[in-house]
Every structure is written in C-alpha cells, then in structure tokens.
Design a protein around this motif. Sequence first.
Motif, PDB file in Angstrom:
ATOM      1  N   MET A   1       0.845  -1.201   0.000  1.00 49.21           N
ATOM      2  CA  MET A   1       0.000   0.000   0.000  1.00 49.21           C
ATOM      3  C   MET A   1       0.875   1.243   0.000  1.00 49.21           C
ATOM      4  SD  MET A   1      -3.206   0.797   0.206  1.00 49.21           S
ATOM      5  CE  MET A   1      -3.698  -0.858   0.699  1.00 49.21           C
ATOM      6  N   ASP A 180      -4.732   6.313 -14.805  1.00 43.01           N
ATOM      7  CA  ASP A 180      -3.836   6.788 -13.750  1.00 43.01           C
ATOM      8  C   ASP A 180      -3.326   5.622 -12.924  1.00 43.01           C
ATOM      9  OD1 ASP A 180      -4.455   9.690 -14.123  1.00 43.01           O
ATOM     10  OD2 ASP A 180      -6.461   8.950 -13.632  1.00 43.01           O
ATOM     11  N   LEU A 181      -4.167   4.594 -12.819  1.00 51.28           N
ATOM     12  CA  LEU A 181      -3.845   3.469 -11.934  1.00 51.28           C
ATOM     13  C   LEU A 181      -4.192   2.179 -12.659  1.00 51.28           C
ATOM     14  CD1 LEU A 181      -4.751   3.352  -8.178  1.00 51.28           C
ATOM     15  CD2 LEU A 181      -5.283   1.423  -9.628  1.00 51.28           C
ATOM     16  N   VAL A 182      -3.226   1.307 -12.778  1.00 50.03           N
ATOM     17  CA  VAL A 182      -3.462   0.007 -13.412  1.00 50.03           C
ATOM     18  C   VAL A 182      -3.018  -1.076 -12.444  1.00 50.03           C
ATOM     19  CG1 VAL A 182      -2.901  -1.523 -15.344  1.00 50.03           C
ATOM     20  CG2 VAL A 182      -3.069   0.952 -15.723  1.00 50.03           C
ATOM     21  N   THR A 183      -3.923  -1.980 -12.118  1.00 44.13           N
ATOM     22  CA  THR A 183      -3.564  -3.109 -11.250  1.00 44.13           C
ATOM     23  C   THR A 183      -3.779  -4.390 -12.031  1.00 44.13           C
ATOM     24  OG1 THR A 183      -4.373  -1.891  -9.329  1.00 44.13           O
ATOM     25  CG2 THR A 183      -3.950  -4.232  -9.032  1.00 44.13           C
ATOM     26  N   GLU A 184      -2.803  -5.284 -11.922  1.00 49.69           N
ATOM     27  CA  GLU A 184      -2.946  -6.578 -12.577  1.00 49.69           C
ATOM     28  C   GLU A 184      -3.120  -7.645 -11.513  1.00 49.69           C
ATOM     29  OE1 GLU A 184      -0.177  -7.297 -15.654  1.00 49.69           O
ATOM     30  OE2 GLU A 184      -0.685  -9.411 -15.821  1.00 49.69           O
ATOM     31  N   THR A 186      -2.875 -11.381 -10.541  1.00 49.01           N
ATOM     32  CA  THR A 186      -2.085 -12.503 -11.023  1.00 49.01           C
ATOM     33  C   THR A 186      -2.431 -13.742 -10.223  1.00 49.01           C
ATOM     34  OG1 THR A 186      -0.304 -10.941 -11.458  1.00 49.01           O
ATOM     35  CG2 THR A 186       0.284 -13.260 -11.437  1.00 49.01           C
ATOM     36  N   VAL A 188      -1.760 -17.027  -8.390  1.00 55.11           N
ATOM     37  CA  VAL A 188      -0.679 -17.778  -7.782  1.00 55.11           C
ATOM     38  C   VAL A 188      -1.137 -19.217  -7.563  1.00 55.11           C
ATOM     39  CG1 VAL A 188       0.856 -17.936  -5.799  1.00 55.11           C
ATOM     40  CG2 VAL A 188       0.277 -15.700  -6.729  1.00 55.11           C
TER      41      VAL A 188
ATOM     42  N   THR B  31       2.465  -6.486  -3.436  1.00 55.93           N
ATOM     43  CA  THR B  31       2.835  -5.142  -2.973  1.00 55.93           C
ATOM     44  C   THR B  31       1.809  -4.082  -3.338  1.00 55.93           C
ATOM     45  OG1 THR B  31       4.020  -4.801  -5.031  1.00 55.93           O
ATOM     46  CG2 THR B  31       5.297  -5.626  -3.175  1.00 55.93           C
ATOM     47  N   MET B  32       0.843  -4.450  -4.153  1.00 57.03           N
ATOM     48  CA  MET B  32      -0.064  -3.441  -4.707  1.00 57.03           C
ATOM     49  C   MET B  32      -1.349  -3.323  -3.895  1.00 57.03           C
ATOM     50  SD  MET B  32      -0.690  -1.174  -6.938  1.00 57.03           S
ATOM     51  CE  MET B  32      -1.950  -0.453  -7.991  1.00 57.03           C
ATOM     52  N   LYS B  33      -1.998  -2.188  -4.038  1.00 61.25           N
ATOM     53  CA  LYS B  33      -3.318  -1.973  -3.471  1.00 61.25           C
ATOM     54  C   LYS B  33      -4.297  -3.024  -3.992  1.00 61.25           C
ATOM     55  CE  LYS B  33      -4.882   2.121  -4.075  1.00 61.25           C
ATOM     56  NZ  LYS B  33      -4.970   2.626  -2.711  1.00 61.25           N
ATOM     57  N   GLU B 184      -2.115 -12.557  -6.114  1.00 63.55           N
ATOM     58  CA  GLU B 184      -1.111 -11.536  -5.898  1.00 63.55           C
ATOM     59  C   GLU B 184      -1.511 -10.293  -6.674  1.00 63.55           C
ATOM     60  OE1 GLU B 184       2.848 -12.893  -6.224  1.00 63.55           O
ATOM     61  OE2 GLU B 184       3.694 -10.872  -6.233  1.00 63.55           O
ATOM     62  N   MET B 185      -1.565  -9.159  -5.971  1.00 66.61           N
ATOM     63  CA  MET B 185      -1.870  -7.901  -6.630  1.00 66.61           C
ATOM     64  C   MET B 185      -0.534  -7.248  -7.033  1.00 66.61           C
ATOM     65  SD  MET B 185      -4.656  -8.824  -5.075  1.00 66.61           S
ATOM     66  CE  MET B 185      -6.439  -8.596  -5.038  1.00 66.61           C
ATOM     67  N   THR B 186      -0.415  -6.965  -8.322  1.00 69.50           N
ATOM     68  CA  THR B 186       0.841  -6.471  -8.874  1.00 69.50           C
ATOM     69  C   THR B 186       0.646  -5.060  -9.410  1.00 69.50           C
ATOM     70  OG1 THR B 186       1.321  -8.723  -9.557  1.00 69.50           O
ATOM     71  CG2 THR B 186       2.646  -7.001 -10.559  1.00 69.50           C
ATOM     72  N   VAL B 188       1.095  -2.123 -11.821  1.00 68.23           N
ATOM     73  CA  VAL B 188       1.493  -1.843 -13.186  1.00 68.23           C
ATOM     74  C   VAL B 188       1.763  -0.346 -13.320  1.00 68.23           C
ATOM     75  CG1 VAL B 188       0.817  -1.958 -15.606  1.00 68.23           C
ATOM     76  CG2 VAL B 188       0.220  -3.823 -14.074  1.00 68.23           C
ATOM     77  N   LYS B 189       0.895   0.463 -12.725  1.00 67.77           N
ATOM     78  CA  LYS B 189       0.986   1.920 -12.863  1.00 67.77           C
ATOM     79  C   LYS B 189       0.201   2.515 -11.708  1.00 67.77           C
ATOM     80  CE  LYS B 189      -0.221   5.278 -16.524  1.00 67.77           C
ATOM     81  NZ  LYS B 189      -0.906   5.378 -17.819  1.00 67.77           N
ATOM     82  N   HIS B 190       0.740   3.484 -11.031  1.00 64.08           N
ATOM     83  CA  HIS B 190       0.055   4.060  -9.880  1.00 64.08           C
ATOM     84  C   HIS B 190       0.286   5.567  -9.846  1.00 64.08           C
ATOM     85  CE1 HIS B 190      -1.038   4.955  -5.725  1.00 64.08           C
ATOM     86  NE2 HIS B 190      -1.763   3.855  -5.788  1.00 64.08           N
ATOM     87  N   PRO B 191      -0.761   6.340  -9.461  1.00 62.50           N
ATOM     88  CA  PRO B 191      -0.595   7.791  -9.482  1.00 62.50           C
ATOM     89  C   PRO B 191       0.463   8.294  -8.510  1.00 62.50           C
ATOM     90  CG  PRO B 191      -2.744   7.184  -8.579  1.00 62.50           C
ATOM     91  CD  PRO B 191      -2.129   5.946  -9.146  1.00 62.50           C
ATOM     92  N   MET B 192       0.806   7.492  -7.463  1.00 58.04           N
ATOM     93  CA  MET B 192       1.889   7.909  -6.571  1.00 58.04           C
ATOM     94  C   MET B 192       3.194   8.048  -7.356  1.00 58.04           C
ATOM     95  SD  MET B 192       0.893   8.179  -3.312  1.00 58.04           S
ATOM     96  CE  MET B 192       2.313   7.780  -2.263  1.00 58.04           C
ATOM     97  N   ASP B 193       3.303   7.303  -8.463  1.00 59.87           N
ATOM     98  CA  ASP B 193       4.512   7.399  -9.291  1.00 59.87           C
ATOM     99  C   ASP B 193       4.692   8.795  -9.855  1.00 59.87           C
ATOM    100  OD1 ASP B 193       4.705   4.697  -8.856  1.00 59.87           O
ATOM    101  OD2 ASP B 193       3.909   4.132 -10.813  1.00 59.87           O
TER     102      ASP B 193
END
Lengths: 204, 204
Positions: A1, A180-184, A186, A188, B31-33, B184-186, B188-193
């Motif tokens: 987070m 703005d936000l991309v989550t993949e 995956t 396991v 590690t992702m939201k 697993e949440m991965t 890819v792109k996040h506005p914090m970046d």
Amino acid sequence: MPKGKPEVVPDDGLTTRQRRNRPLLAVHTGTMKGKSTAAFGMALRAWNQGWSIGVFQFVKSAKWRIGEQAAFQALGELHASTGQGGPVEWHKMGEGWSWSRKKGTEEDHAASAREGWAEIRRRLAEQAHDFYVLDEFTYPLHWGWLDVAEVAAALRERPGRQHVVITGRNAPAELLDAADLVTEMTKVKHPMDTGQKGQRGIEW
Amino acid sequence: MPKGKPEVVPDDGLTTRQRRNRPLLAVHTGTMKGKSTAAFGMALRAWNQGWSIGVFQFVKSAKWRIGEQAAFQALGELHASTGQGGPVEWHKMGEGWSWSRKKGTEEDHAASAREGWAEIRRRLAEQAHDFYVLDEFTYPLHWGWLDVAEVAAALRERPGRQHVVITGRNAPAELLDAADLVTEMTKVKHPMDTGQKGQRGIEW
C-alpha cells in the motif's frame, strides 16, 4: 500500500491538494479473479462518501454479480430512506440497459455495447455520477465493438471530478495509457487447479 | 476468470457438489493496493447469501478502512432490521478488540495481535461466522508475533463450512501452503509514481 510521501513531486503547477483530488481512471486487468471484486470494494468507500455510484455491466453473462448488485441496491435504498451514503444505479447490458429496449440475440451484443457506451459518454458529459464502475468494459474494446481511441479520449477529457474504474482482461494499450492506476491480478494458486468448481457466496 | 469445467478432476472420493462446497482459505498478497478491497468485495457476496460476516483488522493504523466499515455496518443494521443479507461484526486491534481492554502503547501490539488471534481461533472452533476477513493478518505472522505453524494448522483444521480471507504483504510460505486460493496484486501503474497522494473516497 503506497502511503505517505510520493517519491516524485511533479512540476505540474498544481498544489498537493489539487493533485490529491484529481479524479482517477483505474483499470483492473490480468487473468485472475478479483478485478471486479476490487472495483466493488472501491465503490463501497465511494458510497460512504455520499458519492453517486453508477455501475455499468458489459458482456452478457450468466454471472451478473448478483451478490454485489443486491448489496449495492440495499445500500442505495438505505441512502434513499436515511440519507446515509450515496445513491446507486446498476445497469446491465442486453437484459438490459434500462434506458434501452431489451435484446435477445447474440448478434445484438455489439450494438448493445455501443448503446451502453453512448449512454456512459452522455453521463460523463453531464457529470451524472461521482464514481463509475464499467465492469468487463475491456471486452467490447478488445473485440473491436467500440473505437478504443474515441473511448480513451472521452475518458481523458471527462469534466469535473468523476472517478472511473474499468475491469476486464486484455485491456488495450491505449486504455492503459489513459489510466492513472493500473492493477494486474495474477494467479498464484486457485482451487480450479485441483478440480474445485465455483460456489455460491464465493464466486457469485 | 476461471469458469466451467476444471482442467483436472481429482481422485479424492468427493462428488462435484462436495468439492464445490468445500470452505475456502484465500490469501490476497503482493505489494499493490487492492488486497483488502477485493476481500471486502468478496464479503459483499457472502453478506448477500445471508452469511455471518466477521471482520478482524490487525495492525494498528491511521487508515482503518472507515468507508468499508461504515458500509458493512449499514448492511449489518439492515440485516438486523429487515432480515436481508447476514449479520456483520467488525473488530479492530488495539483501539480495540471489543472483547479486550483497550491498549495504548506500541509495545502492546504483539500481545494485542495474540489476543486477537486467540479470539478468532475460539470463533473458528465454535463456527461463529461463515465468512471471515482477517485484514492485514500477514504482518503479525511475518513479524513473528504469532506462531505461523500453529496458525496454519488451526486454519487447515477449522470445522464446518467457514470461509477465511487473509490479506497483507509478505504472506509466509506455510500460510500460502495452507491456502486454497492465493492472489497476488501487482502494480502496473500508480498515481503515486507521478506524485499524487491518496484521496478521500478512493484510498479510505
């Protein structure tokens, strides 16, 4: 987070507060479950802010997320009766968009998806909702039913403070570029690997 | 989204129906939201089945998912007044487990986590809930506050039909071994970046 101090402070002329409050375009993609589930989890927080929620489900499916729909409709009714949270609208493609005639055949799906997107585009222009879930919206894009460039442009240029979450596999690159936000999500380990099928209350 | 026919039909002596209805232990890590968000999305479906929901939040945090909490408490009250959906209990570590005295200092966190787990273990033995969210429960495991082998055994051996979803980074291998479903949440792109901080209604 991610929390606390961003690693980069951009030279965009915005204050931290302005930057914080930019409306988000989020995409949940990948092959694993959890894309829509996480979008509806986000919608819970939005509801609690008193925001107007608009859910638009693409791709006619036996699996219409009836659990989430029933819970959000209950939350919407709670808003109507007590003022807690925000209003909720829930629309399904085909069987059917509530503003459109019902359609029965497979061949009409592309036309139905186009009608759904046209309605969403109108709502974005009117700032009808604060938080949109476009569930499984990547499929009509991926299948060429909708013009990806036009959709990406309309999303980028949407006015005001409207948050949009889009779910589905195979999100086109132009949509990811606009996001703005991309989550993949995956995979396991999944019980289907050992022969377990979906079950009520868990999968729907 | 896996659906339809499983690739493998196991030789476990169970019917498809028995296999379908096995209670699940799910872990959302990475590690992702989206780990907790997806867990609360699953809990929406469980609530709609009329299941008893127990949420247990570990790790004292400024960010207690107040949006989800308010929405689920509203759903729990709706159940109490109308019978729709299921009952909801929501407990937070430290400030505090409702069955425990309140604790104020950092040093008490490990003891508080152990009390929380002891309570959950009692509830699992009593089959108190149908669906548990153990939010950020991987941290007390990862930090050595709890005995991972004991926790994994208690989860594996829980009686009846109790579904458990555990969230958090750094899930220990023994927990993943015990789990039926691991996502697993991965990122890819996040506005914090690009320097955007969290915002109300989106992050909490």
